[in-house]
Each structure stands twice: as C-alpha cells, then as structure tokens.
Write a protein that holds these residues in place. Structure first.
Motif, PDB file in Angstrom:
ATOM      1  N   ASP A   1       0.820  -1.205   0.000  1.00 23.29           N
ATOM      2  CA  ASP A   1       0.000   0.000   0.000  1.00 23.29           C
ATOM      3  C   ASP A   1       0.856   1.259   0.000  1.00 23.29           C
ATOM      4  N   GLU A   2       2.077   1.124   0.500  1.00 18.33           N
ATOM      5  CA  GLU A   2       3.039   2.225   0.432  1.00 18.33           C
ATOM      6  C   GLU A   2       4.451   1.654   0.532  1.00 18.33           C
ATOM      7  N   PRO A   3       5.415   2.286  -0.127  1.00 15.31           N
ATOM      8  CA  PRO A   3       6.783   1.764  -0.096  1.00 15.31           C
ATOM      9  C   PRO A   3       7.362   1.801   1.316  1.00 15.31           C
ATOM     10  N   ASN A   4       8.157   0.793   1.645  1.00 11.75           N
ATOM     11  CA  ASN A   4       8.810   0.729   2.941  1.00 11.75           C
ATOM     12  C   ASN A   4      10.140   0.010   2.752  1.00 11.75           C
ATOM     13  N   GLU A   5      11.222   0.739   2.893  1.00 10.91           N
ATOM     14  CA  GLU A   5      12.545   0.164   2.635  1.00 10.91           C
ATOM     15  C   GLU A   5      12.878  -0.956   3.611  1.00 10.91           C
ATOM     16  N   THR A   6      12.437  -0.813   4.860  1.00  8.53           N
ATOM     17  CA  THR A   6      12.801  -1.798   5.877  1.00  8.53           C
ATOM     18  C   THR A   6      12.209  -3.164   5.573  1.00  8.53           C
ATOM     19  N   PHE A   7      10.866  -3.223   5.387  1.00  9.98           N
ATOM     20  CA  PHE A   7      10.320  -4.558   5.155  1.00  9.98           C
ATOM     21  C   PHE A   7      10.651  -5.069   3.767  1.00  9.98           C
ATOM     22  N   SER A   8      10.881  -4.175   2.805  1.00 13.23           N
ATOM     23  CA  SER A   8      11.299  -4.643   1.486  1.00 13.23           C
ATOM     24  C   SER A   8      12.657  -5.326   1.566  1.00 13.23           C
ATOM     25  N   ALA A   9      13.562  -4.738   2.341  1.00 18.86           N
ATOM     26  CA  ALA A   9      14.881  -5.339   2.509  1.00 18.86           C
ATOM     27  C   ALA A   9      14.782  -6.689   3.213  1.00 18.86           C
ATOM     28  N   GLN A  10      13.908  -6.779   4.216  1.00 14.58           N
ATOM     29  CA  GLN A  10      13.742  -8.040   4.927  1.00 14.58           C
ATOM     30  C   GLN A  10      13.150  -9.121   4.021  1.00 14.58           C
ATOM     31  N   VAL A  11      12.171  -8.753   3.210  1.00 11.92           N
ATOM     32  CA  VAL A  11      11.601  -9.711   2.258  1.00 11.92           C
ATOM     33  C   VAL A  11      12.683 -10.193   1.305  1.00 11.92           C
ATOM     34  N   GLY A  12      13.499  -9.253   0.828  1.00  8.25           N
ATOM     35  CA  GLY A  12      14.579  -9.612  -0.085  1.00  8.25           C
ATOM     36  C   GLY A  12      15.580 -10.567   0.536  1.00  8.25           C
ATOM     37  N   GLU A  13      15.878 -10.361   1.818  1.00  8.08           N
ATOM     38  CA  GLU A  13      16.797 -11.264   2.510  1.00  8.08           C
ATOM     39  C   GLU A  13      16.254 -12.684   2.539  1.00  8.08           C
ATOM     40  N   GLY A  14      14.948 -12.807   2.815  1.00 11.72           N
ATOM     41  CA  GLY A  14      14.333 -14.130   2.852  1.00 11.72           C
ATOM     42  C   GLY A  14      14.315 -14.788   1.484  1.00 11.72           C
ATOM     43  N   LEU A  15      13.994 -14.008   0.454  1.00  7.81           N
ATOM     44  CA  LEU A  15      13.996 -14.552  -0.905  1.00  7.81           C
ATOM     45  C   LEU A  15      15.389 -15.056  -1.284  1.00  7.81           C
ATOM     46  N   SER A  16      16.402 -14.292  -0.933  1.00  6.38           N
ATOM     47  CA  SER A  16      17.776 -14.678  -1.246  1.00  6.38           C
ATOM     48  C   SER A  16      18.160 -15.960  -0.512  1.00  6.38           C
ATOM     49  N   ALA A  17      17.798 -16.040   0.771  1.00  7.38           N
ATOM     50  CA  ALA A  17      18.126 -17.231   1.551  1.00  7.38           C
ATOM     51  C   ALA A  17      17.402 -18.460   1.010  1.00  7.38           C
ATOM     52  N   GLY A  18      16.130 -18.293   0.645  1.00  4.99           N
ATOM     53  CA  GLY A  18      15.366 -19.411   0.104  1.00  4.99           C
ATOM     54  C   GLY A  18      15.905 -19.876  -1.233  1.00  4.99           C
ATOM     55  N   ALA A  19      16.271 -18.915  -2.082  1.00  6.60           N
ATOM     56  CA  ALA A  19      16.808 -19.265  -3.396  1.00  6.60           C
ATOM     57  C   ALA A  19      18.136 -20.002  -3.273  1.00  6.60           C
ATOM     58  N   GLU A  20      18.952 -19.575  -2.320  1.00 15.27           N
ATOM     59  CA  GLU A  20      20.239 -20.247  -2.121  1.00 15.27           C
ATOM     60  C   GLU A  20      20.032 -21.684  -1.652  1.00 15.27           C
ATOM     61  N   GLU A  21      19.105 -21.880  -0.722  1.00 15.80           N
ATOM     62  CA  GLU A  21      18.847 -23.230  -0.217  1.00 15.80           C
ATOM     63  C   GLU A  21      18.263 -24.127  -1.299  1.00 15.80           C
ATOM     64  N   ALA A  22      17.392 -23.554  -2.134  1.00 15.20           N
ATOM     65  CA  ALA A  22      16.759 -24.332  -3.197  1.00 15.20           C
ATOM     66  C   ALA A  22      17.647 -24.477  -4.422  1.00 15.20           C
ATOM     67  N   ASP A  23      18.754 -23.744  -4.462  1.00 19.25           N
ATOM     68  CA  ASP A  23      19.690 -23.765  -5.589  1.00 19.25           C
ATOM     69  C   ASP A  23      19.017 -23.312  -6.887  1.00 19.25           C
ATOM     70  N   ILE A  24      18.339 -22.169  -6.804  1.00 13.91           N
ATOM     71  CA  ILE A  24      17.710 -21.576  -7.977  1.00 13.91           C
ATOM     72  C   ILE A  24      18.169 -20.137  -8.126  1.00 13.91           C
ATOM     73  N   ALA A  25      17.915 -19.557  -9.287  1.00 15.30           N
ATOM     74  CA  ALA A  25      18.301 -18.182  -9.559  1.00 15.30           C
ATOM     75  C   ALA A  25      17.122 -17.242  -9.338  1.00 15.30           C
ATOM     76  N   LEU A  26      17.374 -16.121  -8.662  1.00 18.53           N
ATOM     77  CA  LEU A  26      16.396 -15.036  -8.607  1.00 18.53           C
ATOM     78  C   LEU A  26      16.643 -14.160  -9.818  1.00 18.53           C
ATOM     79  N   VAL A  27      15.665 -14.055 -10.699  1.00 21.38           N
ATOM     80  CA  VAL A  27      15.892 -13.362 -11.972  1.00 21.38           C
ATOM     81  C   VAL A  27      15.039 -12.110 -12.101  1.00 21.38           C
TER      82      VAL A  27
END
Length: 345
Positions: free
Chosen positions: A114-140
């Motif tokens: 509903d509105e941009p938020n750098e803090t939770f966006s960064a946290q979401v990105g951290e989780g996506l990165s960690a999940g992608a690394e564990e699953a051995d896939i590329a975030l594109v």
C-alpha cells in the motif's frame, strides 16, 4: 508429541462444544476448490497438472508454478519481522515442482504494497535470497507494485520456472503395494494460517511468550508469533534421490492437509507411523478447540512431503535421506482416502 504436548485422542470436540473450523475462520476449502474449478473451466485446457503447468519445448518440459505466502504475512506484520516470509514464498513454489519431478531453476517475485517501505522490502529480499540459495535456484527479477486502494499492508507471491527431461517426470500415480515415505515438516509452513491465527489470538497476542515446552528437535520459540512464522521447509534436495529410487508419485502436503496425499491416485493410503506433530499444532488445537479431523484436513501435522515407491526401494530412499517409511498403499476400489491417527479422511 513429547515434552507434555499431545494431540487430542478423544476424536475431537464434544457435540456441545463450538470447536473452531477453517471455514469459521474465513476459508471454506470446498468453496475455494469450486471457484478454482470454475476458473480452470473458463480458461480451457492449460496443460496444468496438480503441481505445475507443463509446456512441451522439444526434448524436455518447461514447468511453471505460482504461489504466495498468504495470511502468514499478518503475523510478520504484527511482529515487525518479514525476514523469513521470502523463504516461505520460494518454498511453496519449489516444493510443488519437486512433487512433479521437475527441477526448479529460476524464480520471480511479486510484492504488492500500500506504500513503499525500505525496511520490510529489505527483509523480504533477505528471505527470498536465503530461500533461493537453499533451493539452488536463480532469482531473476521481480515486481514491486504500489497499490494503496487495492492492497492493505503487503502481499507477496512468486512464480517458479523449472525444467525436466520428458522421461524424468514422476508417473504421478501410486501403485497398490507401494510404501509411503514421508519427510518431516518444519511446522505449520504457509497453509492454514487463517485458522491458526484465529485460534492463537483467542487468548494471546502474537508477542506473548510461547506457552508450550518444545521438543529437542524444535527451536525454543520466544513468542506465539515466532512459532507461527517458522519458515516452510524446502525439499529440493529430495529430487535426485527420489528419481534414483524410482518414485512413482509424490505429494507436497499443503492446503487441505493430509487429503493432499490422495493426489497420487484413487487408493487407500494407510499411514501408521507419521512424524510427531509439532508443539505449535497442539497449541492451535487447544486454543481453538479444533477437532482432530479438522486439524488433519487443514495442516501437515508434522509431515510436509510424501512419496510412494516399491517397499525395498522405499527403505533405501529413507536410509539415504532424512525420510522414513510411514505407511503403505492399498487398493481403493474406486475410492480415495487417507487413514492416519485413527482418522479416515
């Protein structure tokens, strides 16, 4: 269950009790399935299977799957911690791919706010990165959409692409006499959170101390919300061993709980040695006075992924992985059901 946490064994709530159900909480599984069927019928034959859509690209299949995190995001919002929901988003997609016998290779996310938020966006990105690394896939890449009149807070979903040789897909059909190998979940995962949240907040806040003692194989949760936020387990490490041992069919235990097992064919699935349910399931059941049947029709109850294969191969697969033989497949005589913990679903 150990350490003082036990599933109810009296068959559920008394007739006079008003036990909480998934539908009471706001999610009617039958209505949802009917709506999905209507959408599929209107769209026509899309080539979609139970877990992924398949596109013939010559010598192999391109597979696509999409899913989101759901109302688990409300728990993250309450705690101000979005660091794990990206893992959930990856897991819900790649696990579906694995159930089809497809190797996931790439992922794109869709974050609506509903509105941009750098803090939770960064946290979401951290989780996506960690999940992608564990699953051995590329975030594109992905998309962030700001839609204040459509979204309240945020919503997170994604789409996964995978590839499989044409002879690498699982048959998708269990066989009578097969053994069932199960693999432990990490907790509630990202299904049934509407029911879990409703039950948990009847007498507690998400920030309240977690009231149950946890077994040795579970984290020591500091709060109710932390137990609900435990990220979904990723099962991509199982794909090669399952192929090597000739798995007939597999199922990702998601929405609908143990009834997902019947996606492997119209048989009787006898589960006589399931993994113990985590303490969080005991907490949800007790707080919501939820019946045993409703719990097993909504949640994974300790087992997040299953597959079927011949008994000797099943023992070998279980020994080479972190799984175990939890049951067997019987002829269903045209009916499909799962027997587990004295219930028939």
């Amino acid at each position: 269950m150990t350490n003082g946490s036990t599933l109810r064994t009296d068959g559920g709530a008394d007739e006079d009790d008003e036990g909480l159900t998934y539908a009471d909480s706001g999610v009617d599984i039958e209505a949802s399935e009917a709506a999905t069927a209507a959408l599929v019928a209107a769209a026509g034959d899309t080539g979609a299977g139970d877990y992924a859509g398949l596109l013939d690209i010559g010598d192999r299949y391109l597979a696509l799957a999409t899913d989101g995190v759901g109302t688990k995001l409300l728990v993250a919002e309450a705690l101000g911690d979005y660091s794990t929901v990206g893992i959930d988003c990856i897991a819900m997609n790649v696990n579906d791919m694995v159930a089809a016998g497809v190797r996931p290779v790439a992922f794109v996310d869709y974050l609506a706010v509903d509105e941009p938020n750098e803090t939770f966006s960064a946290q979401v990105g951290e989780g996506l990165s960690a999940g992608a690394e564990e699953a051995d896939i590329a975030l594109v890449g992905g998309e962030t959409a700001v839609m204040p009149e459509v979204v309240k807070g945020l919503d997170l979903a994604g789409t996964c692409a995978g590839l499989a040789a044409k002879d690498a897909l699982f048959d998708g059909e269990a066989q009578p006499g097969d053994a069932i190998v199960g693999f432990r979940s990490s907790g509630i995962h990202s299904n049934g959170l509407t029911l879990a949240r409703t039950a948990a907040t009847r007498r507690h806040e998400y920030t309240d101390p977690y009231p149950l003692e946890t077994p040795d194989d579970e984290p020591d949760y500091e709060s109710v919300g932390e137990a609900l936020l435990e990220p979904t387990r990723i099962y991509t490490h199982l794909l090669d061993p399952m192929r090597d041992h000739g798995v007939h069919a597999a199922a990702h235990v998601t929405g609908g709980g143990w009834t997902n097992v019947t996606r492997m064919g119209e048989y009787h699935y006898v589960v006589d040695d399931p993994f113990d349910a985590h303490s969080v399931f005991t907490f949800v059941q007790e707080e919501g006075d939820v019946s045993d049947e409703e719990m097993h029709r909504t949640f994974n109850m300790g087992t997040g992924f299953v597959c079927t294969l011949p008994p000797e191969a099943a023992e070998e697969l279980a020994a080479e992985t972190d799984g175990r033989v939890i049951g067997h497949v019987e002829t269903g005589d045209g009916d499909s059901c799962v027997s587990v913990r004295g219930l028939t679903l």
